[in-house]
Motif scaffolding. Structure first.
Motif, short mmCIF file in Angstrom:
data_model
loop_
_atom_site.label_atom_id
_atom_site.label_comp_id
_atom_site.label_asym_id
_atom_site.label_seq_id
_atom_site.Cartn_x
_atom_site.Cartn_y
_atom_site.Cartn_z
N GLY A 307 0.35 0.93 2.30
CA GLY A 307 0.52 1.97 3.30
C GLY A 307 -0.51 1.84 4.40
N SER A 308 -1.00 2.98 4.87
CA SER A 308 -1.96 3.00 5.97
C SER A 308 -3.30 2.40 5.55
CB SER A 308 -2.18 4.43 6.46
OG SER A 308 -3.26 4.49 7.37
N HIS A 309 -3.93 1.69 6.50
CA HIS A 309 -5.24 1.12 6.22
C HIS A 309 -6.31 2.20 6.05
CE1 HIS A 309 -5.28 1.73 10.59
NE2 HIS A 309 -6.59 1.78 10.50
N LYS A 310 -5.98 3.45 6.36
CA LYS A 310 -6.94 4.54 6.22
C LYS A 310 -7.03 5.07 4.80
CE LYS A 310 -5.90 6.12 10.94
NZ LYS A 310 -5.45 7.28 11.76
N ASN A 311 -6.10 4.66 3.93
CA ASN A 311 -5.97 5.29 2.62
C ASN A 311 -6.73 4.59 1.50
OD1 ASN A 311 -4.30 7.23 3.75
ND2 ASN A 311 -2.44 6.09 3.31
N SER A 312 -7.37 3.46 1.77
CA SER A 312 -8.11 2.76 0.72
C SER A 312 -9.43 2.27 1.27
CB SER A 312 -7.29 1.60 0.17
OG SER A 312 -6.96 0.67 1.18
N ALA A 313 -10.30 1.83 0.38
CA ALA A 313 -11.63 1.37 0.77
C ALA A 313 -11.54 0.16 1.69
CB ALA A 313 -12.45 1.05 -0.46
N MET A 314 -12.58 -0.04 2.52
CA MET A 314 -12.53 -1.08 3.54
C MET A 314 -13.86 -1.81 3.66
SD MET A 314 -10.77 1.07 6.68
CE MET A 314 -10.61 -0.37 7.71
N PHE A 315 -13.78 -3.04 4.08
CA PHE A 315 -14.88 -3.80 4.67
C PHE A 315 -14.44 -4.18 6.07
CE2 PHE A 315 -16.24 -4.24 0.33
CZ PHE A 315 -17.62 -4.40 0.40
N THR A 316 -15.23 -3.86 7.09
CA THR A 316 -14.84 -4.15 8.46
C THR A 316 -15.93 -4.93 9.18
OG1 THR A 316 -15.83 -2.20 9.55
CG2 THR A 316 -13.71 -1.89 8.44
N ASN A 317 -15.51 -5.58 10.28
CA ASN A 317 -16.43 -6.36 11.11
C ASN A 317 -17.34 -7.22 10.24
OD1 ASN A 317 -15.77 -5.74 13.89
ND2 ASN A 317 -16.39 -3.66 13.40
N ILE A 318 -16.72 -8.02 9.40
CA ILE A 318 -17.46 -8.91 8.50
C ILE A 318 -17.89 -10.14 9.29
CG2 ILE A 318 -17.41 -10.12 6.30
CD1 ILE A 318 -14.84 -8.41 5.72
#
Length: 376
Positions: A307-318
């Motif tokens: 689903g939406s990328h907002k609904n689970s944990a994230m790693f960003t700008n790696i």
């Protein structure tokens, strides 16, 4: 680097993740000031030159480096701070905050370690990993923005979100990792904490300032601190592990929105024997440890990345620093996706460009609910 060597390195990494140690300030050193920030978290402001880390046998002649020789700003292509921060700690000049743990808790932590956590083996690791790794180094550092959640974790389980670097040579392993941790047998509580860990040339290592090795430099932000968030909410951080250009020490830096970045401290080069010319492997992701009965805990916020990328944990700008200290998105290098238990945890590489009006760069969502049928 062969796939077998990479597997062994990861197994060593996981073993250290789930081998607990006690956290303490050196009670023989009289604190100048103390801060109680939570019921289970008191920090003593100790003389920077008498801090526990300097007691390591390899650091007898070490001179403290007060700041990196080159600012992390100068090593990066872009700046993406994700967190506003106001520290509850402010130690006087010349002192640093060291987490205090009682003798009673020290004994309890050791008992939990012996009872619930066992050396990781190929036959029965009890650990699961999800993330992205690159093993085409050498590299000078890795950084990422990531979020941590409060989850119910049983006493003999653990859940981590981490960035890490490491090298392997002739059956020797050096590595460093940092991020978020929920580990009740370690801290005596299911609260979310920040943490750091190293394994050095003598085959031994240490969490945070629990034993000798890490040199705390910041007066305000300790390497280990409890995070106070409500269930369902997340805490965002952006940390960097990078090698100093001049000294070879490995710095841990927190990049903060609306405030100067904070160089928390560093692992001295003397602790390592195969990281002097950079690390062969860099990676980011989530790791969990199953309980004694084989039940695995939630990873991330407990949701699969669907689903939406907002609904689970994230790693960003790696981002990763190459051998010449040039910063690249991690997918600039050949990368490997790690998912060893897809029925319980998964990963999804990101495609959108913005999240809450912030650029995501190279990112992924990950996590899952865990359970009793995740395998070994």
């Amino acid at each position: 680097m062969s796939s077998l060597i990479i597997v062994v390195l990861v197994l060593n990494l996981l073993h250290i993740l789930f081998s607990t140690v006690s956290v303490r300030s050196d009670q023989s050193v009289l604190p100048i000031r103390s801060f109680k920030v939570r019921e289970n978290a008191t920090y003593d402001c100790v003389d920077i030159n008498n801090q526990p880390g300097l007691g390591h046998r390899l650091l007898q002649n070490h001179t403290i480096q007060m700041k990196p020789s080159v600012s992390i700003h100068e090593l990066r292509n872009h700046i993406d701070n994700n967190k506003s921060y106001s520290s509850e700690i402010g130690c006087p000049d010349g002192t640093v905050p060291i987490l205090r743990i009682s003798n009673e808790y020290n004994t309890k932590a050791q008992l939990f370690s012996e009872k619930y956590f066992h050396p990781l083996t190929v036959d029965n690791p009890g650990a699961h990993i999800v993330g992205i790794r690159s093993s085409t180094g050498p590299y000078r550092g890795v950084e990422a923005s990531y979020n941590g959640y409060t989850q119910y974790i049983e006493k003999d389980q653990a859940s981590y979100s981490e960035i890490y670097i490491g090298s392997w040579l002739n059956n020797q392993v050096n590595y460093i990792q940092a991020g978020y941790i929920i580990n009740p047998s370690f801290f005596g509580t299911g609260q979310l904490w920040t943490y750091g860990y190293f394994k050095g040339k003598d085959g031994k290592g240490c969490y945070n300032t629990a034993c000798d090795g890490f040199i705390q430099v910041s007066r305000k932000i300790p390497i280990v601190q409890p995070i106070n968030i409500n269930p369902g909410d997340s805490d965002w951080s952006r940390w960097s592990i990078h090698q100093d250009k001049a000294t070879g020490n490995w710095w841990l830096t927190q990049l903060i929105e609306n405030a100067p970045n904070v160089d928390i401290g560093y692992w001295p080069k003397e602790l390592f024997n195969i990281l002097n010319n950079g690390a062969n492997i860099v990676g980011v992701g989530g790791v969990v440890q199953a309980s004694h009965n084989g039940s695995s805990p939630p990873m991330g916020n407990g949701n699969f990345p669907v689903g939406s990328h907002k609904n689970s944990a994230m790693f960003t700008n790696i981002e990763v620093l190459d051998y010449n200290y040039i910063s690249h998105k991690m997918n600039y290098f050949p990368t490997e996706i790690l998912v060893d238990s897809p029925q319980c945890y998964d990963i999804r590489i990101g495609k959108v460009k913005l999240f809450h009006s912030k650029r995501l760069g190279f990112f992924f969502n990950y996590g899952g609910p865990g359970g009793k049928f995740c395998g070994v």
